[in-house]
Design a protein around this motif. Structure first.
Motif, PDB file in Angstrom:
ATOM      1  N   ARG A 133       0.893  -2.114   0.085  1.00  0.00           N
ATOM      2  CA  ARG A 133       0.029  -0.488   0.327  1.00  0.00           C
ATOM      3  C   ARG A 133       1.053   1.622   0.128  1.00  0.00           C
ATOM      4  N   GLU A 134       0.446   2.593  -0.866  1.00  0.00           N
ATOM      5  CA  GLU A 134       0.980   3.389  -0.597  1.00  0.00           C
ATOM      6  C   GLU A 134       1.110   4.231  -0.060  1.00  0.00           C
ATOM      7  N   SER A 136      -0.574   7.066   0.549  1.00  0.00           N
ATOM      8  CA  SER A 136      -1.731   7.830   0.349  1.00  0.00           C
ATOM      9  C   SER A 136      -2.387   6.781   1.126  1.00  0.00           C
ATOM     10  N   GLU A 137      -2.307   5.563   0.651  1.00  0.00           N
ATOM     11  CA  GLU A 137      -4.358   4.680   0.918  1.00  0.00           C
ATOM     12  C   GLU A 137      -3.485   4.525   2.248  1.00  0.00           C
ATOM     13  N   LYS A 174      10.807   0.812   5.643  1.00  0.00           N
ATOM     14  CA  LYS A 174       9.369   1.320   5.765  1.00  0.00           C
ATOM     15  C   LYS A 174       9.140   1.802   7.685  1.00  0.00           C
TER      16      LYS A 174
END
Length: 588
Positions: A133-134, A136-137, A174
Motif C-alpha cells: 500500500r502507498e 496515500s492509501e 518502512k
C-alpha cells in the motif's frame, strides 16, 4: 518486547497438532498467539489455487471455541479475519479475544468491515497490515479505522508472507517512516526462512528501527508440519530469537514497495463479485456485492467504488452470482434534479417571483441546482393550473425542463416526468430553497450510490440547504400503496415514516456544512435576510458557496437573527404532524 506467536496454517487442519503446539508454547510469557479462522468458500472462489488447501484447513465453530479457550489460559488470543465466517468466530468468542488483525488483502472487504462495526471492539486492539500500500492509501485506512471504529488501539503492521520472504523484501525500511507519520505502535511480521540465521536476527533489527510488536510464525518441534513451515521456527529457536542482534543497514534504503509485494497483493486481494444473479438493465449497489479471492480479472474495490460513486450502477449484460465486475458492463444511471414550485403561497404572495438580488427566488434556486455535478437533467415541476403557467418564464436557463403535472398529488407530478424521461434517481428540491447546497448534494449523491439506499438525506443541515436523494423505483412503490397521495407535498414523510419498507440513509455531514440558520423563503423576514446575503456576494464578486454564506452569517449575527424566530409548520404543528404520520403510513 511483546511478541505474537503466529500459528497460521502450520496445523494443516489437524486439531491435535494445534493443541500440542499451544501446549509447547505455554511457558512463553508476555506474548499473544494468533489464529486464522476462515471458511474455504467465503475466503475464495473454487478456481483459486489454494482453495483445496483452504478446505483442508477448515475448523468448525465448536473446534475453534475449544482452541481459543485452551490458548486463552496462558496467552492473549488474536484472530486474523478474512471473511464473514472469521467474524462469526470472533463474535462467539469475543470475551476471550484480545486483538484482531486484518491482512492488507482484506482492508477493502466492506462486508467484513460492516459486520465488525456491529461488535463492541472498544477494549480490543486491531492490527492492519499495509503491505503493498502507498502512503496515500495508508492515510485513508488509518483515518477510516480511527473514525469509524471504536477501538482500544489501532496498530500498523509491515511485512508479508512470500513462502518465505527474502531478506531484502522484509519491509524493515518502512518502520521509521510509518511510525513517524502515524504515531501508532508498529508490528513487524517476520516471514524470512525459518532455517536462515537471519530469522533470529531480523526481528531485533526491526525493534531497533522502532517496531513495538514482533509477529513470528512457529511450528511444532516434532510433529510433521505441512504448511507455512517455510517461515516458521520451533520453540527453542523462538526463545533464542530476542537474544540476538546484528546490523542490516543496507535494508533501510530499499524502496517502500517492492515488486514481490505488489504481486502478492495482486494475487491475494479480495475483489468485488456480485452476490446474486442480476439481469441486464437492473440497477446494482454496493450492498449487492461480495468479496472473494480469484485468479480471474475484474475491477478492484477502488475502481468499482469510483464507478459506483459516479453513478455507473446499471448492468449492460446479465451477471451470475460470483461474476466479477467489468467497467464495460456498467453504465451510469440517469439522475435528475426535480424542483417543485407553485405560485399559490399564502404567507408570502407569489414568493417564487420575488427578487433576491437581481433574479427571482425561484431562479436563484434553479441557478444553484444547475451547479450540481453528475446530474443529467434539471426539471421545474409545477401544476397544471392556469396560475402556474407563468412559471415557464422563470426557469433561469433553456436547459431546464418545464413540466406541468397534478396540482395536488405531487408524487404523481414527479412520476409523470420520471416516466417520461426514464429517470432512475432524482434529487428532490423545493423552489423555496434559493441556497440549496452543491456541497451537501455531492456528498449525499455519492453516499446514496455507495450505500445502495432508496432514500438519502443529510443530518442537521440548515433548513433550505439540504436535499433528498430518492430512487424512482422507491417512489413507484409509494404510489402503489397510495394511488392518490394526500399531503404529498410533504414527500419526506412517505419515506421516513416507513423505515421497514425502504432503505433509509441518514448522512452525518461535515461540521463546516452544519448550522442552525433558516435558509428557506416563506416570510418577508426571509426575503430581507436573503437580500443581505446577495448584497454580500455581489460586493465580494464571488459565486455562492455554503461555507462563504455561513462565514458571512457567523460574522453578522444581527442579519442571521432577522428570521431566526420563524418556525417550520411541519416541525411544530402537532396536529399536522399527527395527520402526516397517519396519512403517509404504509399499512399492509
Amino acid at each position: 518486547m511483546y511478541t505474537i506467536i503466529e500459528v497460521a496454517n502450520t496445523h494443516g487442519g489437524d486439531i491435535n497438532y494445534l493443541n500440542s503446539l499451544i501446549s509447547e508454547f505455554e511457558e512463553v510469557t508476555d506474548a499473544g498467539i494468533k489464529f486464522q479462522p476462515f471458511k474455504y468458500n467465503e475466503i475464495a472462489l473454487d478456481d483459486f489455487e489454494w482453495y483445496p488447501v483452504y478446505e483442508k484447513l477448515f475448523f468448525n465453530q465448536v473446534e475453534w471455541k475449544s482452541i481459543i479457550n485452551k490458548a486463552n489460559l496462558t496467552k492473549d488470543v488474536w484472530l486474523d479475519l478474512f471473511d464473514t465466517y472469521s467474524v462469526s468466530i470472533l463474535k462467539e468468542n469475543l470475551s476471550r479475544v484480545f486483538g484482531l488483525k486484518l491482512q492488507t488483502s482484506v482492508l477493502d472487504n466492506y462486508t467484513v468491515l460492516n459486520q465488525l462495526k456491529k461488535l463492541d471492539l472498544s477494549n480490543k486492539k486491531l492490527i492492519i497490515n499495509i503491505a503493498g500500500r502507498e502512503l496515500s492509501e495508508i492515510d485513508k485506512y488509518v483515518e477510516y479505522f480511527t473514525s469509524e471504529f471504536k477501538l482500544g488501539e489501532l496498530l500498523i503492521e509491515v511485512g508479508f508472507q512470500a513462502y518465505p520472504t527474502d531478506l531484502i523484501d522484509s519491509g524493515i525500511s518502512k518502520i521509521n517512516s510509518i511510525k513517524n507519520r502515524y504515531k501508532k505502535r508498529i508490528v513487524f511480521a517476520d516471514h524470512i526462512s525459518g532455517s536462515d540465521l537471519n530469522s533470529k536476527i531480523l526481528p531485533i533489527v526491526a525493534t531497533m528501527q522502532g517496531a513495538d510488536v514482533i509477529e513470528k510464525h512457529v511450528m511444532h518441534s516434532s510433529m510433521h508440519t505441512e504448511y507455512d513451515h517455510f517461515s516458521s521456527i520451533k520453540i527453542d529457536d523462538f526463545k533464542f530469537l530476542l537474544e540476538q542482534l546484528n546490523s542490516y543497514e543496507q535494508i533501510l534504503d530499499e524502496p517502500f514497495i517492492n515488486d514481490k509485494e505488489i504481486e502478492y497483493l495482486k494475487k491475494s486481494i479480495q475483489v468485488p463479485v456480485i452476490s446474486n444473479n442480476k439481469l441486464a438493465n437492473e440497477v446494482i449497489s454496493v450492498d449487492e456485492i461480495d468479496y472473494k479471492r480469484t485468479d480471474l480479472k475484474g475491477l478492484r474495490y477502488e475502481d468499482f467504488i469510483h464507478t459506483v460513486g459516479r453513478g455507473m450502477v446499471r448492468l449492460k449484460n446479465d451477471m451470475k452470482k460470483n461474476d466479477l465486475f467489468q467497467e464495460a458492463n456498467l453504465e451510469k444511471v440517469k439522475v435528475a434534479c426535480i424542483i417543485a414550485a407553485r405560485l399559490k403561497s399564502s404567507r408570502l404572495k407569489e414568493k417564487a417571483k420575488l427578487k433576491i438580488g437581481n433574479i427571482s427566488s425561484l431562479e436563484l434556486c434553479i441557478k444553484n441546482c444547475l451547479r450540481f455535478e453528475n446530474v443529467d437533467l434539471t426539471v421545474l415541476a409545477t401544476s397544471t393550473t392556469d396560475q402556474d403557467d407563468e412559471l415557464k418564464d422563470y426557469t433561469y436557463d433553456d436547459s431546464v425542463i418545464f413540466h406541468k403535472g397534478d396540482p395536488e398529488d405531487v408524487i404523481q407530478r414527479y412520476l409523470d416526468i420520471i416516466r417520461k424521461e426514464k429517470i432512475d434517481v432524482f434529487i428532490r428540491v423545493t423552489g423555496d430553497m434559493p441556497y440549496v447546497s452543491k456541497e451537501i448534494t455531492e456528498i449525499l449523491l455519492r453516499e446514496h450510490f455507495i450505500s445502495g439506499a432508496d432514500y438519502t438525506v443529510g443530518k442537521k443541515a440548515a433548513v433550505g440547504t439540504n436535499v433528498e436523494i430518492i430512487n424512482s423505483s422507491a417512489l413507484e412503490k409509494v404510489k402503489k400503496h397510495f394511488p392518490f397521495a394526500e399531503y404529498s407535498e410533504y414527500m419526506t414523510w412517505y419515506f421516513q415514516n416507513n423505515p421497514e419498507h425502504f432503505n433509509l440513509n441518514f448522512i452525518d455531514l461535515p461540521s463546516e456544512l452544519i448550522r442552525d440558520y433558516r435558509l428557506t423563503i416563506d416570510y418577508q423576514e426571509d426575503l430581507d435576510m436573503f437580500n443581505h446575503i446577495e448584497n454580500y456576494f455581489d460586493d465580494e464578486k464571488s459565486e455562492f458557496n455554503l461555507k462563504s454564506l455561513y462565514d458571512f452569517l457567523d460574522r453578522n449575527p444581527k442579519i442571521a437573527e432577522l428570521n431566526s424566530h420563524l418556525t417550520l409548520r411541519y416541525k411544530t404543528d402537532e396536529s399536522l404532524i399527527n395527520i402526516l404520520n397517519e396519512k403517509t403510513k404504509i399499512n399492509l
